[in-house]
Structures are given as C-alpha cells and as structure tokens.
Design an enzyme around this catalytic site. Structure first.
Site, mmCIF file in Angstrom:
data_model
loop_
_atom_site.group_PDB
_atom_site.id
_atom_site.type_symbol
_atom_site.label_atom_id
_atom_site.label_comp_id
_atom_site.label_asym_id
_atom_site.label_seq_id
_atom_site.Cartn_x
_atom_site.Cartn_y
_atom_site.Cartn_z
ATOM 1 N N CYS A 169 -166.802 101.434 70.515
ATOM 2 C CA CYS A 169 -166.092 102.595 69.968
ATOM 3 C C CYS A 169 -166.775 103.216 68.752
ATOM 4 C CB CYS A 169 -164.651 102.211 69.632
ATOM 5 S SG CYS A 169 -163.729 101.677 71.092
ATOM 6 N N HIS A 309 -160.741 105.898 61.457
ATOM 7 C CA HIS A 309 -160.746 105.464 62.856
ATOM 8 C C HIS A 309 -159.321 105.575 63.392
ATOM 9 C CE1 HIS A 309 -162.263 103.461 66.401
ATOM 10 N NE2 HIS A 309 -161.280 102.598 66.348
ATOM 11 N N GLU A 320 -158.305 98.849 58.301
ATOM 12 C CA GLU A 320 -158.968 100.034 57.767
ATOM 13 C C GLU A 320 -158.442 100.397 56.381
ATOM 14 O OE1 GLU A 320 -160.364 104.270 59.722
ATOM 15 O OE2 GLU A 320 -158.720 103.139 60.622
ATOM 16 N N LYS A 341 -157.038 110.868 66.308
ATOM 17 C CA LYS A 341 -156.609 110.197 67.540
ATOM 18 C C LYS A 341 -155.126 110.421 67.799
ATOM 19 C CE LYS A 341 -160.077 106.498 67.475
ATOM 20 N NZ LYS A 341 -160.750 106.803 66.205
ATOM 21 N N HIS A 346 -157.938 108.276 72.045
ATOM 22 C CA HIS A 346 -159.113 107.464 71.718
ATOM 23 C C HIS A 346 -160.069 107.493 72.910
ATOM 24 C CE1 HIS A 346 -161.801 104.585 70.280
ATOM 25 N NE2 HIS A 346 -161.010 103.567 70.018
ATOM 26 N N PHE A 405 -164.749 97.322 69.322
ATOM 27 C CA PHE A 405 -164.723 95.983 69.886
ATOM 28 C C PHE A 405 -166.127 95.374 69.813
ATOM 29 C CE2 PHE A 405 -160.881 96.503 72.982
ATOM 30 C CZ PHE A 405 -160.034 96.537 71.887
#
Length: 418
Positions: A169, A309, A320, A341, A346, A405
C-alpha cells in the site's frame, strides 16, 4: 541537496471523478464515492462495498485492441499518463528518450484480468487442471506487473530507467519517491511516475474478508469509510490511478513549465514486525517522517497539512496518530490532518499516488480536503482531522504518508514551487 525535482504534470482516474478536475471537485466538496459493488455479484462476501471508478476506456482514447491487451489497471495508468503529459506541456521533441524514464507502482498487479481469465481456463473453477487453449494471447502480460510500466513507456517513448515498484500500500508513494531519486542522482531528466490499481474482484474481496480488514457496513455504503472515527470498523476497497510528470527543476524553468509543486523530501522504512500488524508506537513511520523532513530541510512547524494514510482500521489510525506525535511533537496538535480514503476508498498500491495528487491540489487551491464521515472522534485519535468539511487556509508544505502490509512506512514532503 542535489538536483531539485518538481511536478509539472498530473493525471488522475479516481472513484467519483475521472480527470484531475473531477477528482478535486469530489475531495473539496467532501463527497463520497463508496457504494455497493457493481462489477460482480458480491452477495456471498462479508464486505460488499467499494469505491469503483465509472470508466469507459474507449471514451478516454484507448483502442479496442488496447482494451483487449491491457488489464483495467494498466488502462488507468495509460489514461492518467496521457493527462499528465498533456498537462505538462512537454512536446515529444522536448524529451531525450534515453533521459526519460517510467516508474509505476502496483500492489496487486493485474488482479481483475487474472481473476477473469482463471474463470475461463478453469471453466468456472470446475477444472482442476486448467485448459490453456482458452487463454487469451495476452495472459502473460496480466501475469507480470512490469507490463504496466512497459505500456506507459511505449506510450511516451521512454528509453531510460523503467520499473515497477511493488511495496504493497506504499507503492504509489514509493514509485514517485524512486523516480525522484533517479532525477536527483542524474540518471534521468524526466520521469513519468505514479501508480495504478484495479483490485475490486472476488479474490481480493475474499482475501480481505478472511482477515476482517474491510468494513462489513454494507447497509450504508456512502458512510462506510470512517477514518479516525470511534465507530470505524475497517477500510473500503477502492481503485484508481494517478500519474505525474517529474522534471529536474532547472530544466522545467528553462522551458517555462507550469510547476505544480516540488518534491522536497522522501523516505521509507520497514518495521520488520508483522505482515499485517503494526506496532502501536508508530516509530518506523515517525522515523520515515523525520528523514523526509530532514531531506526537505523543513521543521515540524513548517508543515501546513498532513495527508494521512487514514485507512479506517482501528490499529492503523492509532499507529499513525502516534507517529505524528513522535515526529512532529507539539505541532502534531496544530497541523490539520485528513484522510481522502473516507471519500475514494483504499486503492491499495495506487492510493499513495492519489494522495500525492490530493496534496499538490491542496497546495494549489489553499484548501485542506476533509475526512468525510468523521462524526464521533476516537479519544485515542485526538488530533485535528478536519471532519466532514474542507477547510480554506494557506498551504505551502504538505506531509503525505503511507503504511503498507509487510511493515512498509513511507513519507513525502511536498512544497509550493518557489
């Protein structure tokens, strides 16, 4: 600092708005593009919502042969490249092919085409040994994500460095960061860089269902993505692409290019911890932020906006928030933060590039896009997340971050062109 790198062209394909203008209109209005999945029958799945792009490839200049040859994500990459190229004002004669390169970020490759073709060669999954006679001639192109970069390189005639960057990502951030470094070190003068993803397919939905990463809020798709909200319960899958023309600054100035922004700093780290898990202290992301700011020679107080993010999972948003506090100190409480997002979902490997586009447009318009659907703040996420409505303010410097990930943590500093 070595050679400076600027963005002179932007192209976007996004849920709710194909083209840069449509994308910004959606973000600045705080509209959501999340809906019940329409591209296949999602009724058997736990999560049945996504942010889909309404996209007609032939209406955007692709021939029937190109449509047949390219996966949907590759189509996104080529169409956004064409928009970015036109926006940059570069003429073919302006570019030395050997000094021009391409980097395309991809998290999951040609998922949709592979999923579709497996259904064909396996006769709907009934054949244990698939029948290759029914495969399309371009199946190999679907199998190798490098075909995305090849398609873009052929489109623009790039004969310099050409690569796919696949870091989950953070691919969309890392692809642009890598392109920036190639220009800084002198390996290229012009780079077409960005990312594309079209992952909304049964296999992808099944994978995220298995680990319960996506939201089961199927009864209210428009409000399903809720980053930093106390009621958030997973992310909403999306798709899309953003591509940029990057140039060495002095070169861009000499040709009188319109410069959207400067890429002032970039860094990436890995937590070497867990495939999907995150440490709650966010120290690896904080380290990437510190290095990116150091490269850009900016202090925490210089950051006017943080493009988060903000996936909408419990652990990401807390991780975050901790990273912002660790890297920016007291200024973390003063800098507005938001997650797009909440509006466009996403899109895995592509989202970092879409977030770069949002960050650049925030600078150009002096508007911070909102975090839609944020009505009940999580007490553990106690920063200024710009809920629901966009905010007008001066934006000169933006910090954009990504988390992926595998433990990937990336940060980029974008600055108003001087």
């Amino acid at each position: 600092m070595g050679r400076r790198v600027v963005i002179t062209g932007i192209g976007v394909v996004a849920p709710g708005g194909v083209g840069t203008k449509g994308f910004w209109d959606l973000l600045s209005c705080g509209r959501t593009a999340t809906r019940t999945i329409t591209s296949f029958d999602a009724s058997p799945f736990r999560s049945r919502v996504a942010a889909e792009v309404d996209f007609d490839p032939q209406a955007h200049g692709l021939s029937p042969q190109e449509v047949r040859r390219m996966d949907r994500a590759a189509q996104f990459a080529v169409v956004t490249t064409a928009e970015a190229w036109a926006d940059s004002g570069l003429a073919m004669g302006d570019v030395d092919p050997h000094r021009t390169g391409v980097t395309v970020g991809s998290g999951v490759g040609a998922t949709m085409a592979l999923d579709r073709e497996y259904g064909v060669v396996s006769d709907g999954g009934r054949l244990e040994l698939v029948d290759h006679r029914y495969a399309v001639p371009h199946l190999y192109d679907y199998f190798v994500p490098s075909s995305f970069a090849s398609e873009v390189a052929w489109k623009v005639g790039a004969e310099g460095p050409v690569a796919v960057v696949s870091t989950g990502c953070t691919s969309g951030l890392d692809s642009v960061g890598y392109a920036t470094e190639l220009i800084r070190e002198g390996s290229a003068d012009v780079m077409f860089a960005g990312a594309a993803a079209a992952p909304i397919s049964p296999i992808t939905v099944a994978c995220f269902d298995a680990i319960k990463a996506t939201t089961p809020r199927n009864d209210d798709p428009a409000h399903a993505s809720r980053p930093f909200d106390r009621t958030r319960n997973g992310f909403v899958l999306g798709e899309g692409a953003a591509m940029f023309v990057l140039e060495e600054r002095e070169r861009a100035m000499r040709r009188g290019a319109c410069v959207h922004a400067e890429i002032a700093g970039f860094a990436t780290r890995c937590n070497a911890f867990h495939m999907t898990g995150l440490r709650p202290d966010g120290l690896e992301m904080a380290e990437a932020i510190r290095w990116a700011m150091g490269e850009a020679r900016v202090n925490p107080e210089d950051v006017d906006y943080i493009n988060a993010h903000g996936s909408g999972t419990k652990q990401n948003d807390r991780h975050e928030t901790a990273a912002f506090k660790a890297s920016l100190g007291a200024h973390a409480y003063r800098a507005p933060v938001s997650s797009i997002k909440s509006m466009v979902g996403h899109s895995l490997g592509a989202i970092g590039s879409l977030e770069i586009a949002a960050s650049v447009l925030a600078i150009e318009n002096n508007v911070v896009p909102p975090t839609a659907n944020l009505h009940e703040p999580d007490p553990e996420c106690d920063l200024d997340y710009v809920p629901v409505h966009a905010r007008e303010q001066r934006v000169d410097t933006v910090l954009s971050v990504g988390s992926g990930f595998g433990g990937f943590q990336s940060a980029m500093v974008l600055r108003r062109a001087a």
